[in-house]
Design a protein around this motif. Sequence first.
Motif, short mmCIF file in Angstrom:
data_model
loop_
_atom_site.label_atom_id
_atom_site.label_comp_id
_atom_site.label_asym_id
_atom_site.label_seq_id
_atom_site.Cartn_x
_atom_site.Cartn_y
_atom_site.Cartn_z
N ALA A 194 0.87 -1.06 0.06
CA ALA A 194 -0.06 -0.03 0.12
C ALA A 194 0.77 1.30 0.02
O ALA A 194 0.63 2.26 -0.56
CB ALA A 194 -0.76 0.20 1.17
N ILE A 195 2.00 1.34 0.76
CA ILE A 195 2.78 2.51 0.87
C ILE A 195 3.60 2.64 -0.43
O ILE A 195 3.54 3.92 -1.12
CB ILE A 195 4.06 2.11 1.85
CG1 ILE A 195 3.25 2.45 3.07
CG2 ILE A 195 4.88 3.28 1.70
CD1 ILE A 195 4.20 1.69 4.30
N VAL A 196 3.94 1.53 -1.24
CA VAL A 196 4.74 1.80 -2.47
C VAL A 196 3.49 2.28 -3.58
O VAL A 196 3.88 3.21 -4.31
CB VAL A 196 5.50 0.53 -2.83
CG1 VAL A 196 5.90 0.52 -4.33
CG2 VAL A 196 6.68 0.37 -1.93
N ALA A 197 2.35 1.64 -3.52
CA ALA A 197 1.37 1.99 -4.39
C ALA A 197 1.10 3.56 -4.14
O ALA A 197 0.65 4.40 -5.07
CB ALA A 197 0.15 1.16 -4.09
N MET A 198 1.08 4.24 -2.82
CA MET A 198 0.87 5.59 -2.72
C MET A 198 1.93 6.49 -3.08
O MET A 198 1.67 7.38 -3.65
CB MET A 198 0.57 6.06 -1.28
CG MET A 198 -0.97 5.42 -0.72
SD MET A 198 -1.22 5.91 0.67
CE MET A 198 -0.40 4.61 1.73
N LEU A 199 3.28 5.98 -3.06
CA LEU A 199 4.39 6.53 -3.44
C LEU A 199 4.56 6.75 -5.08
O LEU A 199 5.09 7.75 -5.58
CB LEU A 199 5.60 5.88 -3.01
CG LEU A 199 6.04 6.00 -1.53
CD1 LEU A 199 7.04 5.19 -1.11
CD2 LEU A 199 6.20 7.38 -0.94
N ALA A 200 3.92 5.59 -5.63
CA ALA A 200 3.81 5.75 -7.12
C ALA A 200 2.76 6.56 -7.75
O ALA A 200 2.84 6.70 -8.93
CB ALA A 200 3.94 4.28 -7.68
N ASP A 201 1.77 7.18 -6.95
CA ASP A 201 0.59 7.27 -7.64
C ASP A 201 0.57 8.92 -7.76
O ASP A 201 -0.37 9.76 -7.06
CB ASP A 201 -0.65 7.03 -6.48
CG ASP A 201 -1.94 7.55 -7.17
OD1 ASP A 201 -2.17 7.57 -8.59
OD2 ASP A 201 -3.09 7.56 -6.24
N ASP A 202 1.62 9.32 -8.56
CA ASP A 202 1.64 10.73 -9.08
C ASP A 202 2.47 10.51 -10.14
O ASP A 202 3.24 9.87 -10.34
CB ASP A 202 1.91 11.61 -8.08
CG ASP A 202 3.10 11.88 -7.32
OD1 ASP A 202 4.06 11.11 -7.99
OD2 ASP A 202 3.26 12.36 -6.41
N ILE A 203 2.64 11.68 -10.75
CA ILE A 203 3.45 11.83 -11.88
C ILE A 203 5.19 11.72 -11.79
O ILE A 203 5.83 11.09 -12.61
CB ILE A 203 3.20 13.07 -12.86
CG1 ILE A 203 3.79 13.32 -14.27
CG2 ILE A 203 3.72 14.31 -11.96
CD1 ILE A 203 3.08 12.45 -15.36
N LEU A 204 5.43 12.34 -10.56
CA LEU A 204 6.78 12.03 -10.23
C LEU A 204 7.20 10.47 -9.76
O LEU A 204 8.17 9.99 -10.12
CB LEU A 204 7.13 13.10 -9.11
CG LEU A 204 7.28 14.24 -9.37
CD1 LEU A 204 7.34 15.49 -8.40
CD2 LEU A 204 8.08 14.74 -10.74
N GLY A 205 6.21 9.96 -8.64
CA GLY A 205 6.46 8.45 -8.37
C GLY A 205 6.28 7.68 -9.45
O GLY A 205 7.04 6.45 -9.43
N GLN A 206 5.38 7.74 -10.22
CA GLN A 206 5.47 6.89 -11.57
C GLN A 206 6.77 6.40 -12.05
O GLN A 206 6.90 5.32 -12.62
CB GLN A 206 4.39 7.46 -12.55
CG GLN A 206 2.86 7.49 -12.09
CD GLN A 206 2.12 8.24 -13.21
OE1 GLN A 206 2.52 8.39 -13.94
NE2 GLN A 206 0.64 7.99 -12.84
N GLN A 207 7.43 7.37 -12.24
CA GLN A 207 8.98 7.26 -12.71
C GLN A 207 10.02 7.06 -11.73
O GLN A 207 10.93 6.22 -12.41
CB GLN A 207 9.36 8.90 -13.20
CG GLN A 207 8.60 9.55 -14.19
CD GLN A 207 9.05 10.97 -14.40
OE1 GLN A 207 10.03 11.35 -14.26
NE2 GLN A 207 7.82 11.63 -14.97
N ARG A 208 9.68 7.00 -10.47
CA ARG A 208 10.78 6.61 -9.57
C ARG A 208 10.45 5.15 -8.89
O ARG A 208 11.21 4.49 -8.62
CB ARG A 208 10.80 7.42 -8.41
CG ARG A 208 11.01 9.00 -8.77
CD ARG A 208 11.39 9.77 -7.54
NE ARG A 208 10.25 10.06 -6.87
CZ ARG A 208 9.63 11.05 -6.44
NH1 ARG A 208 10.44 12.14 -6.68
NH2 ARG A 208 8.55 11.23 -5.70
N GLU A 209 9.10 4.69 -8.75
CA GLU A 209 8.73 3.71 -8.04
C GLU A 209 8.56 2.37 -8.99
O GLU A 209 8.02 2.34 -10.17
CB GLU A 209 7.58 3.94 -7.05
CG GLU A 209 7.64 5.06 -6.12
CD GLU A 209 9.15 4.97 -5.40
OE1 GLU A 209 9.52 3.79 -5.12
OE2 GLU A 209 9.51 6.10 -4.90
N ASN A 210 8.56 1.28 -8.24
CA ASN A 210 8.21 -0.05 -8.99
C ASN A 210 7.27 -0.88 -8.21
O ASN A 210 7.45 -1.31 -7.10
CB ASN A 210 9.53 -0.92 -9.27
CG ASN A 210 9.38 -2.24 -9.98
OD1 ASN A 210 7.84 -2.56 -10.06
ND2 ASN A 210 10.27 -2.89 -9.72
#
Length: 153
Positions: free
Chosen positions: A17-33
């Motif tokens: 859930a934490i990683v999904a929230m980190l990835a849920d924006d334009i910047l996070g989509q580029q950084r998170e897996n």
Amino acid sequence: MTSTPVFRPAVEADLEAIVAMLADDILGQQRENTSLPLAQSYLEAFAAIEADPNQYLAVVELNGAVVGTLQITYMPGLSHQGAWRGEIESVRIASSARGSGLGRLMIQWAVEQCRQRQCRIVQLTSDRARTDAHRFYEQLGFTASHKGFKLTL
């Protein structure tokens, strides 16, 4: 907000859930897996955070679902007459809970955690592209007092 948010330390089971929230924006989509199983690097980072008494990775639950996260780092320093600082990082809210006032409660909660640890300064950084976040933090009393620099290795 219809139910009472529950703030608690994150556990390993919260990582998806934490990683999904980190990835849920334009910047996070580029950084998170977000692919499952999560990369070992997330598990190792969580273990290091959990083992460090100067780290607090928190989650916020509403109705049993993890809908928010943030990390507080407590830092001793010699400046400001030996003041401790609290650094708030990685503030994220699940898209289903945005606009509910949860962000304000999260920051107020984090500031109170810093007070309880006798921090005299609470600081945070926000990417220059996050102009809405900048206005939000200013409404909560934070001032843009410094210019930050990063070096990606």
